[in-house]
Design an enzyme around this catalytic site. Structure first.
Site, PDB file in Angstrom:
ATOM      1  N   SER A   1       0.843  -1.198   0.000  1.00 19.05           N
ATOM      2  CA  SER A   1       0.000   0.000   0.000  1.00 19.05           C
ATOM      3  C   SER A   1       0.876   1.245   0.000  1.00 19.05           C
ATOM      4  O   SER A   1       2.073   1.186   0.248  1.00 19.05           O
ATOM      5  CB  SER A   1      -0.932   0.005   1.213  1.00 19.05           C
ATOM      6  OG  SER A   1      -0.191   0.042   2.409  1.00 19.05           O
ATOM      7  N   ASP A   2       0.242   2.358  -0.296  1.00 27.98           N
ATOM      8  CA  ASP A   2       0.935   3.645  -0.234  1.00 27.98           C
ATOM      9  C   ASP A   2      -0.080   4.683   0.227  1.00 27.98           C
ATOM     10  O   ASP A   2      -1.273   4.562  -0.056  1.00 27.98           O
ATOM     11  CB  ASP A   2       1.498   4.036  -1.600  1.00 27.98           C
ATOM     12  CG  ASP A   2       2.331   5.314  -1.497  1.00 27.98           C
ATOM     13  OD1 ASP A   2       3.350   5.298  -0.796  1.00 27.98           O
ATOM     14  OD2 ASP A   2       1.924   6.328  -2.089  1.00 27.98           O
TER      15      ASP A   2
END
Length: 203
Positions: A80-81
Site C-alpha cells: 500500500s501507499d
C-alpha cells in the site's frame, strides 16, 4: 475466525510499524512482530501522477513488483501507499523540521485527508486486486507545545503528512472514514481485497 479457511500465508510489503500493527489486529494476531513483512526498496518520488488516487496505487504496484521476485512460496502479498491531501496540496513524509512544523500548523484549519492505495497479489494465481480508501481527520486544535513534542519524538518524519494520530488523540475531532485508513492500512478495503485474492483460482 472467518480467516481459518484462508489457505495462503500473508506477507505485508512494508516496514511500517503502523501498518504491521493494524494488519496484526485485522488478522487476529497477538502483535505486529507476528506479521511477516518485507520492505520494498524503490524510489517512490520517481512515480508521479497529479491524481493521488491513481499515484498511490501506482506506487503500491511498484512496491509489489520489486518484492514479487523475492517471494518463493505461494503467498498473498499486500502493498500500500499513502499520501495526504490538505488544502489542495499533496503531502508525503516531511523532509525537514520546518516542513513538519508547517504541515502540523495547517491542520488547525484544514483537516488532512488520507488517501490509501492498496494492491493485493495472489502469487500462486498471479491475480492482482486493487482499490483506494480515503479518510479525513479533523483536529480540534494543534498547540505549539504538541508540535514541538511531535518533532522531538521524531515518529512523524516516517509518516505521510507528518502527523501521528496516536500521539494526538486529545486533539482529534471528527473522523470521516476508518481510523485504520489514517494509519495507512484501510480495514474494510484491505480485508475485501485479501478475501478476493484468497478466493482467486489459478488460470
Amino acid at each position: 475466525a472467518h480467516f481459518l479457511h484462508m489457505s495462503l500465508p500473508i506477507i505485508l510489503g512494508s516496514s511500517s510499524k503502523w501498518r504491521r500493527g493494524v494488519l496484526a489486529q485485522l488478522l487476529g494476531l497477538s502483535g505486529p512482530e507476528q506479521v511477516v513483512a518485507m520492505a520494498a526498496d524503490i524510489d517512490e518520488k520517481a512515480i508521479r501522477h497529479e491524481d493521488p488516487t491513481i499515484m498511490t496505487v501506482m506506487i503500491a504496484k511498484a512496491k509489489a513488483a520489486a518484492l514479487l521476485p523475492k517471494i518463493t512460496t505461494p503467498s498473498i502479498l499486500i502493498c500500500s501507499d499513502q499520501v495526504i491531501r490538505c488544502n489542495g496540496e499533496i503531502r508525503e513524509k516531511p523532509e525537514s523540521e520546518a516542513q513538519a512544523r508547517q504541515f502540523l500548523e495547517t491542520y488547525r484549519t484544514h483537516p488532512p485527508e488520507c488517501i490509501n492505495g492498496v494492491v493485493v497479489y495472489n502469487t500462486l494465481t498471479g491475480e492482482c486486486f486493487e482499490g483506494v480508501a480515503i479518510a479525513k481527520q479533523h483536529f480540534t486544535s494543534v498547540p505549539d507545545e504538541l508540535i514541538n513534542a511531535l518533532i522531538k519524538k521524531g515518529a512523524i518524519f516516517t509518516c505521510a503528512g507528518g502527523f501521528t494520530v496516536e500521539d494526538m488523540t486529545e486533539y482529534c475531532g471528527e473522523l470521516e472514514g476508518e481510523i485504520e485508513s489514517i494509519q495507512g492500512m484501510p480495514k474494510t478495503l484491505t480485508m475485501d481485497l485479501v478475501a478476493k485474492a484468497q478466493a482467486s483460482q489459478p488460470k
